[in-house]
Design a protein around this motif. Sequence first.
Motif, short mmCIF file in Angstrom:
data_model
loop_
_atom_site.label_atom_id
_atom_site.label_comp_id
_atom_site.label_asym_id
_atom_site.label_seq_id
_atom_site.Cartn_x
_atom_site.Cartn_y
_atom_site.Cartn_z
N SER A 71 -2.47 4.51 4.64
CA SER A 71 -3.22 4.15 5.85
C SER A 71 -4.68 3.87 5.50
O SER A 71 -5.24 2.85 5.92
N ASP A 72 -5.28 4.74 4.71
CA ASP A 72 -6.67 4.54 4.28
C ASP A 72 -6.82 3.26 3.47
O ASP A 72 -7.75 2.48 3.68
N ALA A 73 -5.88 3.00 2.58
CA ALA A 73 -5.93 1.80 1.74
C ALA A 73 -5.79 0.53 2.59
O ALA A 73 -6.45 -0.48 2.33
N MET A 74 -4.94 0.59 3.60
CA MET A 74 -4.71 -0.56 4.45
C MET A 74 -5.93 -0.85 5.34
O MET A 74 -6.19 -2.00 5.66
N LYS A 75 -6.66 0.17 5.70
CA LYS A 75 -7.89 -0.02 6.48
C LYS A 75 -8.94 -0.74 5.64
O LYS A 75 -9.68 -1.56 6.16
N GLY A 76 -8.96 -0.44 4.36
CA GLY A 76 -9.94 -1.04 3.46
C GLY A 76 -9.57 -2.43 3.00
O GLY A 76 -10.39 -3.15 2.42
N ALA A 77 -8.34 -2.85 3.27
CA ALA A 77 -7.88 -4.15 2.78
C ALA A 77 -8.31 -5.28 3.71
O ALA A 77 -8.68 -5.17 4.80
N GLU B 162 2.69 -0.11 10.27
CA GLU B 162 2.57 -1.37 11.00
C GLU B 162 2.38 -1.10 12.49
O GLU B 162 1.59 -1.75 13.16
N MET B 163 3.10 -0.11 13.00
CA MET B 163 3.04 0.23 14.42
C MET B 163 1.87 1.16 14.75
O MET B 163 1.30 1.08 15.84
N THR B 164 1.55 2.06 13.83
CA THR B 164 0.50 3.07 14.04
C THR B 164 -0.35 3.13 12.78
O THR B 164 -0.08 3.93 11.88
N PRO B 165 -1.39 2.29 12.69
CA PRO B 165 -2.18 2.20 11.46
C PRO B 165 -2.88 3.49 11.02
O PRO B 165 -3.15 3.67 9.84
N GLU B 166 -3.19 4.39 11.97
CA GLU B 166 -3.84 5.65 11.63
C GLU B 166 -3.03 6.81 12.21
O GLU B 166 -3.44 7.46 13.17
N ALA C 214 0.82 -1.22 0.00
CA ALA C 214 0.00 0.00 0.00
C ALA C 214 0.85 1.27 0.00
O ALA C 214 0.49 2.26 -0.64
N VAL C 215 1.99 1.24 0.69
CA VAL C 215 2.87 2.42 0.72
C VAL C 215 3.48 2.66 -0.66
O VAL C 215 3.53 3.79 -1.13
N GLN C 216 3.91 1.60 -1.32
CA GLN C 216 4.48 1.76 -2.66
C GLN C 216 3.45 2.33 -3.62
O GLN C 216 3.75 3.23 -4.41
#
Length: 153
Positions: free
Chosen positions: A147-153, A112-116, A83-85
């Motif tokens: 962060s937004d993309a990882m929440k939706g995954a 990884e440590m702080t998702p938001e 997601a970061v890439q």
Amino acid sequence: MKLTVNGVEHEADIEPDMPLLWVLRDELKIRGPKYGCGIAQCGACTVHMDGVAVRSCQISAGDADGADVVTIEGLGTPDSLHAVQAAWIEHQVAQCGYCQSGQIMQAAYLLEMTPEPTDEDIDKVMGGNLCRCGTYLRIRAAIKSASDAMKGA
């Protein structure tokens, strides 16, 4: 020394005080981590070692013996970006690109440590990764998008 890098086990006969950065670049021919300053002040050499973002220029081969190391090459693939890439591309973060592998590895660790993360969280964790092109606002925007993309995954 024995070392797992990006899921592949390696064995190398090297001096225990050789920096991990040189093991990766010179011995294993992994070019993502960059030499920037050699004193852990710029972040260009950032990799994950046993799940923690570290400056590979300051980790000795002896200290990395038996470790699990992930470099930018192992974070995602061209067909399945982390997601970061993907956010880095979306926000066109890179200019010269030299610092970007370290920036991305530090940002992935942050999420990884702080998702938001807040702006303050981002500034604190990313503050040790220098960008001579000054793309800090795009870096922050990309981290928030990831962060937004990882929440939706």
